[in-house]
Design an enzyme around this catalytic site. Structure first.
Site, PDB file in Angstrom:
ATOM      1  N   SER A  14     -54.068 -25.594 -85.566  1.00 14.02           N
ATOM      2  CA  SER A  14     -54.941 -24.976 -84.394  1.00 14.02           C
ATOM      3  C   SER A  14     -54.123 -23.518 -83.809  1.00 14.02           C
ATOM      4  O   SER A  14     -53.266 -23.243 -84.216  1.00 14.02           O
ATOM      5  CB  SER A  14     -53.262 -25.591 -83.228  1.00 14.02           C
ATOM      6  N   TYR A  35     -46.215 -27.538 -78.665  1.00 10.31           N
ATOM      7  CA  TYR A  35     -47.171 -28.418 -79.569  1.00 10.31           C
ATOM      8  C   TYR A  35     -47.247 -26.971 -80.988  1.00 10.31           C
ATOM      9  O   TYR A  35     -47.401 -27.118 -81.927  1.00 10.31           O
ATOM     10  CB  TYR A  35     -48.490 -28.933 -79.094  1.00 10.31           C
TER      11      TYR A  35
END
Lengths: 244, 441
Positions: free
Chosen positions: A136, A149
């Protein structure tokens, strides 16, 4: 040589689109997720659309002890593995409850790194294969809005980079995919800028292309390469005061 | 909140939108209260926008089974007709009924009970629907078959999603020998002659007329009547016979920006229509065209709805019963051509018999036109509504964005019965769209 493609974390909308891209090219598809019952409609869809062989496999990213057995239990060692395992949680929850935060780190980093480690070793021994990790852009720099995250994805990105380096001369290629925003269940309800938000189908096409043209690091929408270059370049004294 | 509109880009409303990816997602949405399912947003007005929750069904787009013996495809409701064609035309199957765009979902096609160029022979979309799985107001799922004797099937097809959420359907495809259509173009000078041409050629599977609405007497309603049928493999030139399902991908054109409102005016539309007629007339007679160009000429221009500018446009589509159709068409066209309002894409089509409880078609003729949004168009549309009513016609809810409930009910007595049924079955509290509120359904 095997022509099958293994999709880990196959229940997500992004994984469905990736599976379709490869099935359309005639690859046999192995779908793996915690609850394979939920994948039956996806299997029927791939079989109906593309007439390829599709098998379902139970897989728990967090159960590290099961990973070696999972690989050994596959019908064949896949030619391509795509790891789309991951969960975001919410930053508030991850910050308030370190245990929830640790879970997010395990699901996005420890679990994926473990299973890809097993597959990498098997592919190295065979001398061929492609490993795709869906990481990501959140891992490119920690931000207050989702650094738990993000830190897990940063770890995963570094893992993929190192794996690529290690296997570069062993016939095994490693692709890091940084999707940016994607219109999926994970981002439901978030107010995302349209120009930066990809549809799952774009991710599917990008992953297939990255594998066939042996790319190393791909952004699904090229604009993200610029956005992240800017975000990385902001000096820390300034960056810490921003709210991105 | 998301700004939503239909394909006509008016009206626009802020809607709460969620995507359904599974049956459980739909159940949650239905339980929460007023909602409407939305497919690919190709109805023109406000039927797929809810004052409650608008549930985007495109996340449910899986094909579940296909029987190569019968041609029956089981699919989730959010799959697109374009996906059906892409997957099954290479295997020799084509949709049994298709509207003028392939970018509709199967659920949307059933909810609007869309029709195609073969309505006069094959009926509307529901003719190919073997069964639908529909989620009821209480969250239970019913499989309703076409021959269901409770009448439930008829309350789903054409109900615009106001009687439950379509989850899955089994649709029958048509076996074809090639991806090509034998097209015959007949130029005619008047609408009277167009109707004569339709009546003389009812045996041809596909027929439609492009009609020049800017042309007044003595060439009122001059048209290109376009007939078609699927080409057999042995009719193809040898170059195509080797791969009868292969056609060159058309170059994709796009309308990149909203046209300014002055771009479309009486002169440009008149010029376009005159040119189109001349080009068509030059190609009179038989030609071989591929399926995409024949069925979906507008799909080749993505975002064609932007040519009407930011304010959008209104579609008008009525169906006139056979006995009054000639006179009604003449009246409608006289008024339209006298106003000189721009209508680029005007289409005339013969409908066959239809006895479904809610669907739009009735045996006779249907006329579809579009006009740029604005006061003058609205005034014209009111007059066209009246002419339609005077000739016993009715209106297509998939195109409507502005009709009053009074007009809708006067044109179609079936709607009052449907409203009562919605109350009695508890649908009225669960399935609500901006259109259902406007029309008082």
């Amino acid at each position: 040589m095997s022509r099958s493609v293994l999709i880990l974390g196959a229940a997500s909308g992004m994984a469905r689109a990736i599976a379709r891209s490869f099935a359309a090219e005639g690859h046999a598809i192995r779908l793996a997720a915690r609850d394979p019952e939920r994948l039956k409609d996806d299997r029927d869809d791939l079989v109906t659309r593309y007439g390829v062989e599709v098998t379902l496999h139970p897989f728990d990213a967090l159960d590290l002890a099961s990973h070696a057995g999972f690989v050994a239990g596959l019908p064949d060692l896949p030619e391509v593995v795509v790891c789309a395992v991951g969960t975001m949680g919410t930053q508030e929850e991850n910050a308030a409850d370190p245990e929830a935060g640790a879970m997010v780190m395990r699901a996005n980093f420890e679990g994926p790194a473990s299973i890809l480690g097993h597959l990498a070793n098997a592919m190295e021994a065979r001398g061929s294969g492609t490993i795709v990790g869906i990481s990501s852009v959140a891992g490119e720099r920690g931000r207050a809005s989702n650094y738990v995250y993000g830190s897990a994805k940063a770890g995963f990105t570094a893992f993929l980079s190192g794996l690529r380096n290690r296997l570069a001369k062993k016939g095994v290629h490693v692709v890091t995919v940084l999707p940016g925003f994607v219109n999926t269940a994970m981002t439901e309800g978030l107010d995302l800028p349209a120009r930066l938000t990809a549809e799952p189908e774009e991710v599917g096409a990008a992953v297939l292309k990255a594998v066939t043209s042996r790319r190393n690091v791909v952004y699904v929408r090229p604009i993200w390469r610029i956005v992240m270059a800017v975000i990385r370049a902001i000096p820390e004294p300034v960056f810490k005061k921003t709210s991105l | 909140m998301t700004r939503l509109s239909g394909w006509g880009r008016t009206p626009v409303a802020e809607c709460r939108v969620r995507k359904a990816r599974s049956e459980a997602d739909v159940a949650r949405a239905v339980a929460e209260g007023p909602m409407i399912a939305r497919g690919n947003g190709r109805s023109y007005g406000d039927p797929a926008m809810s004052p409650g929750l608008t549930l985007d069904m495109r996340g449910m787009d899986r094909f579940l089974a296909f029987d190569a013996e019968t041609g029956i495809l089981v699919t989730e409701a959010g799959a697109l007709l374009s996906d059906v064609i892409e997957t099954f035309l290479p295997r020799g199957w084509f949709p049994f009924v298709t509207p003028g765009t392939k970018f509709v979902t199967i659920g949307g096609a059933i909810a609007a009970d869309v029709h195609g160029k073969n309505h006069h022979g094959d009926g509307s979309f529901r003719a190919c629907v073997e069964w639908v799985d529909v989620m009821e107001a209480d969250g239970s799922v019913t499989r309703v078959t076409q021959d269901d004797d409770t009448g439930r099937f008829g309350t789903i097809c054409g109900a615009m999603g106001l009687s439950g959420v379509i989850l899955r359907a089994a649709i029958r495809l048509r076996p074809v020998e090639s991806a090509w259509i034998v097209q015959e173009t007949i130029p005619v000078q008047t609408v009277e002659a167009a109707v004569d041409a339709f009546e003389a050629r009812l045996d041809v599977p596909y027929s439609v007329a492009w009609i020049d609405c800017s042309s007044g007497p003595p060439t009122l309603g001059r048209s290109l009547v376009m007939l078609g049928r699927h080409a057999r493999a042995d009719e193809l030139p040898t170059s195509k016979r080797k791969a009868p399902f292969k056609v060159a991908r058309p170059r994709k054109l796009a309308v990149p920006v909203d046209f300014p409102s002055f771009a479309l005016n009486r002169l440009s539309v008149r010029a376009f229509n005159a040119l189109y007629y001349r080009m068509g007339a030059r190609n009179a007679g038989e030609t071989l065209v591929d399926w995409d160009r024949y069925f979906y000429p507008l799909d080749a221009i993505s975002g064609w709805n932007r040519i009407y500018g930011r304010r959008g446009f209104y579609q008008f589509q009525c169906a006139l019963p056979l006995p009054t159709a000639r006179e009604g068409l003449e009246r409608l066209l006289t008024d339209i051509s006298a106003t000189g309002l721009a209508s680029f894409l005007s289409v005339l089509k013969r409908f066959g018999p239809d006895d479904s409880p809610l669907s739009f078609p009735c045996e006779g003729y249907t006329l579809a036109l579009d006009f740029p949004a604005g006061a003058r168009s609205l005034a014209l549309l009111e007059r066209l509504d009246r002419i339609t009513l005077e000739h016993g016609g009715r209106f297509y809810l998939a195109k409507d964005a502005r009709m009053t409930g009074e007009t809708a009910r006067a044109a179609d007595p079936r709607l009052a019965a449907f409203r009562d049924l919605r109350q009695a079955r508890g649908w009225a509290g669960h399935f609500v769209s901006h259109q259902s509120e406007r029309l008082g359904l």
